[in-house]
Design a protein around this motif. Sequence first.
Motif, PDB file in Angstrom:
ATOM      1  N   GLY A  90     -25.728  61.632  78.297  1.00  0.00           N
ATOM      2  CA  GLY A  90     -26.528  62.175  77.202  1.00  0.00           C
ATOM      3  C   GLY A  90     -26.224  61.426  75.912  1.00  0.00           C
ATOM      4  N   LEU A  91     -27.103  60.500  75.537  1.00  0.00           N
ATOM      5  CA  LEU A  91     -26.943  59.793  74.269  1.00  0.00           C
ATOM      6  C   LEU A  91     -27.202  60.756  73.113  1.00  0.00           C
ATOM      7  N   PHE A  92     -26.414  60.655  72.070  1.00  0.00           N
ATOM      8  CA  PHE A  92     -26.478  61.599  70.955  1.00  0.00           C
ATOM      9  C   PHE A  92     -27.886  61.752  70.397  1.00  0.00           C
ATOM     10  N   ASP A  93     -28.576  60.637  70.195  1.00  0.00           N
ATOM     11  CA  ASP A  93     -29.918  60.706  69.619  1.00  0.00           C
ATOM     12  C   ASP A  93     -30.880  61.481  70.505  1.00  0.00           C
ATOM     13  N   GLU A  94     -30.731  61.342  71.817  1.00  0.00           N
ATOM     14  CA  GLU A  94     -31.621  62.083  72.716  1.00  0.00           C
ATOM     15  C   GLU A  94     -31.231  63.549  72.783  1.00  0.00           C
ATOM     16  N   VAL A  95     -29.927  63.811  72.807  1.00  0.00           N
ATOM     17  CA  VAL A  95     -29.461  65.204  72.830  1.00  0.00           C
ATOM     18  C   VAL A  95     -30.007  65.962  71.629  1.00  0.00           C
ATOM     19  N   THR A  96     -30.002  65.316  70.473  1.00  0.00           N
ATOM     20  CA  THR A  96     -30.403  65.994  69.243  1.00  0.00           C
ATOM     21  C   THR A  96     -31.899  65.939  68.971  1.00  0.00           C
ATOM     22  N   ASN A  97     -32.646  65.257  69.843  1.00  0.00           N
ATOM     23  CA  ASN A  97     -34.089  65.167  69.641  1.00  0.00           C
ATOM     24  C   ASN A  97     -34.918  65.612  70.838  1.00  0.00           C
ATOM     25  N   ASP A  98     -34.347  65.557  72.045  1.00  0.00           N
ATOM     26  CA  ASP A  98     -35.097  65.957  73.235  1.00  0.00           C
ATOM     27  C   ASP A  98     -34.131  66.377  74.342  1.00  0.00           C
ATOM     28  N   PHE A  99     -33.391  67.440  74.090  1.00  0.00           N
ATOM     29  CA  PHE A  99     -32.383  67.866  75.053  1.00  0.00           C
ATOM     30  C   PHE A  99     -33.012  68.317  76.369  1.00  0.00           C
ATOM     31  N   GLY A 100     -34.245  68.773  76.310  1.00  0.00           N
ATOM     32  CA  GLY A 100     -34.929  69.196  77.526  1.00  0.00           C
ATOM     33  C   GLY A 100     -35.035  68.073  78.538  1.00  0.00           C
ATOM     34  N   ALA A 101     -35.261  66.839  78.061  1.00  0.00           N
ATOM     35  CA  ALA A 101     -35.364  65.690  78.963  1.00  0.00           C
ATOM     36  C   ALA A 101     -34.044  65.443  79.683  1.00  0.00           C
ATOM     37  N   ILE A 102     -32.946  65.695  79.017  1.00  0.00           N
ATOM     38  CA  ILE A 102     -31.633  65.509  79.639  1.00  0.00           C
ATOM     39  C   ILE A 102     -31.407  66.550  80.721  1.00  0.00           C
ATOM     40  N   ILE A 103     -31.808  67.781  80.466  1.00  0.00           N
ATOM     41  CA  ILE A 103     -31.684  68.821  81.493  1.00  0.00           C
ATOM     42  C   ILE A 103     -32.521  68.454  82.716  1.00  0.00           C
ATOM     43  N   GLU A 104     -33.696  67.901  82.470  1.00  0.00           N
ATOM     44  CA  GLU A 104     -34.540  67.471  83.594  1.00  0.00           C
ATOM     45  C   GLU A 104     -33.851  66.385  84.413  1.00  0.00           C
ATOM     46  N   ARG A 105     -33.154  65.468  83.747  1.00  0.00           N
ATOM     47  CA  ARG A 105     -32.431  64.430  84.477  1.00  0.00           C
ATOM     48  C   ARG A 105     -31.272  65.025  85.276  1.00  0.00           C
ATOM     49  N   LEU A 106     -30.617  66.026  84.727  1.00  0.00           N
ATOM     50  CA  LEU A 106     -29.570  66.725  85.477  1.00  0.00           C
ATOM     51  C   LEU A 106     -30.142  67.327  86.750  1.00  0.00           C
ATOM     52  N   ASN A 107     -31.292  67.987  86.614  1.00  0.00           N
ATOM     53  CA  ASN A 107     -31.929  68.605  87.775  1.00  0.00           C
ATOM     54  C   ASN A 107     -32.320  67.570  88.830  1.00  0.00           C
ATOM     55  N   ARG A 130     -17.634  65.603  68.271  1.00  0.00           N
ATOM     56  CA  ARG A 130     -18.740  65.246  67.390  1.00  0.00           C
ATOM     57  C   ARG A 130     -19.839  64.485  68.109  1.00  0.00           C
ATOM     58  N   SER A 131     -19.973  64.752  69.409  1.00  0.00           N
ATOM     59  CA  SER A 131     -21.034  64.112  70.204  1.00  0.00           C
ATOM     60  C   SER A 131     -22.043  65.137  70.688  1.00  0.00           C
ATOM     61  N   ALA A 132     -22.185  66.248  69.939  1.00  0.00           N
ATOM     62  CA  ALA A 132     -23.119  67.333  70.253  1.00  0.00           C
ATOM     63  C   ALA A 132     -22.667  68.170  71.444  1.00  0.00           C
ATOM     64  N   ASN A 133     -21.361  68.305  71.606  1.00  0.00           N
ATOM     65  CA  ASN A 133     -20.827  69.135  72.679  1.00  0.00           C
ATOM     66  C   ASN A 133     -21.245  70.603  72.528  1.00  0.00           C
ATOM     67  N   SER A 134     -20.995  71.168  71.356  1.00  0.00           N
ATOM     68  CA  SER A 134     -21.302  72.585  71.143  1.00  0.00           C
ATOM     69  C   SER A 134     -22.789  72.861  71.245  1.00  0.00           C
ATOM     70  N   PHE A 135     -23.595  71.978  70.661  1.00  0.00           N
ATOM     71  CA  PHE A 135     -25.040  72.150  70.733  1.00  0.00           C
ATOM     72  C   PHE A 135     -25.516  72.132  72.179  1.00  0.00           C
ATOM     73  N   SER A 136     -25.022  71.193  72.961  1.00  0.00           N
ATOM     74  CA  SER A 136     -25.473  71.048  74.347  1.00  0.00           C
ATOM     75  C   SER A 136     -25.151  72.281  75.181  1.00  0.00           C
ATOM     76  N   VAL A 137     -23.931  72.768  75.043  1.00  0.00           N
ATOM     77  CA  VAL A 137     -23.527  73.954  75.809  1.00  0.00           C
ATOM     78  C   VAL A 137     -24.376  75.152  75.410  1.00  0.00           C
ATOM     79  N   ALA A 138     -24.512  75.369  74.110  1.00  0.00           N
ATOM     80  CA  ALA A 138     -25.270  76.531  73.635  1.00  0.00           C
ATOM     81  C   ALA A 138     -26.744  76.426  74.000  1.00  0.00           C
ATOM     82  N   ALA A 139     -27.301  75.216  73.901  1.00  0.00           N
ATOM     83  CA  ALA A 139     -28.725  75.034  74.183  1.00  0.00           C
ATOM     84  C   ALA A 139     -29.051  75.311  75.647  1.00  0.00           C
ATOM     85  N   ILE A 140     -28.256  74.774  76.551  1.00  0.00           N
ATOM     86  CA  ILE A 140     -28.574  74.983  77.966  1.00  0.00           C
ATOM     87  C   ILE A 140     -28.298  76.437  78.375  1.00  0.00           C
ATOM     88  N   GLN A 141     -27.266  77.035  77.805  1.00  0.00           N
ATOM     89  CA  GLN A 141     -26.981  78.439  78.117  1.00  0.00           C
ATOM     90  C   GLN A 141     -28.093  79.351  77.625  1.00  0.00           C
TER      91      GLN A 141
END
Length: 201
Positions: A114-131, A14-25
């Motif tokens: 990835g804090l839940f609020d950021e994942v659910t509001n600006d997941f693109g920023a998290i991908i940028e941090r990964l990069n 319940r920490s946006a696991n499914s959303f994160s995987v699907a969104a980046i894929q």
Amino acid sequence: MQENTQLVIEGFPRSANSFSVAAIQSVQPKPLIIASHLHAAAQIIRAANLSIPTLVLIREPAEAIISLKSLELEISYRFNMEYYGWGACLKSYLKAWIKFYLQVLPYSENYVIGLFDEVTNDFGAIIERLNQRFKTNFATFKHTETNVKRIHKMVGFHSGPSEKREYLKSLFIKEIEEDNLIPLLLKAEYIYREFKILAKK
């Protein structure tokens, strides 16, 4: 985890696991080999030892465990299952939350948070941090309302908010506030604050 895993995405349920995987894929030129949904600290630790890019998801502890219990109830209603509290109690979930994040905390230099609020509001920023952290070139998710709805629809009913689940959550709020859970909750909240600080570095 496969030897050729390109990315690990893990967090407590319940920490946006499914959303994160699907969104980046959904935005990659070709599918990534992602290890996810074990909800096990061991997977994050192994990824750290193998220098695999890793995203650790975290949600405020009370919200995470209440959401998990609410999903149990929703599943029982949706599939006409008798509900006898067949999952763990809130106290057990809270202990599991604490154990999970305490185990991975020492490896914080090896993953992006990835804090839940950021994942659910600006997941693109998290991908940028990964990069930036791992020198990868994952395509960035555009966090628009249309794209978010598309991901939730693709993932299924358990992804994203629902009116029924919001109602069910209200059934557990008083339970989480009971005195016997307060010491554990305070400990969990302290750990969560540590992750919030680390996420900003």
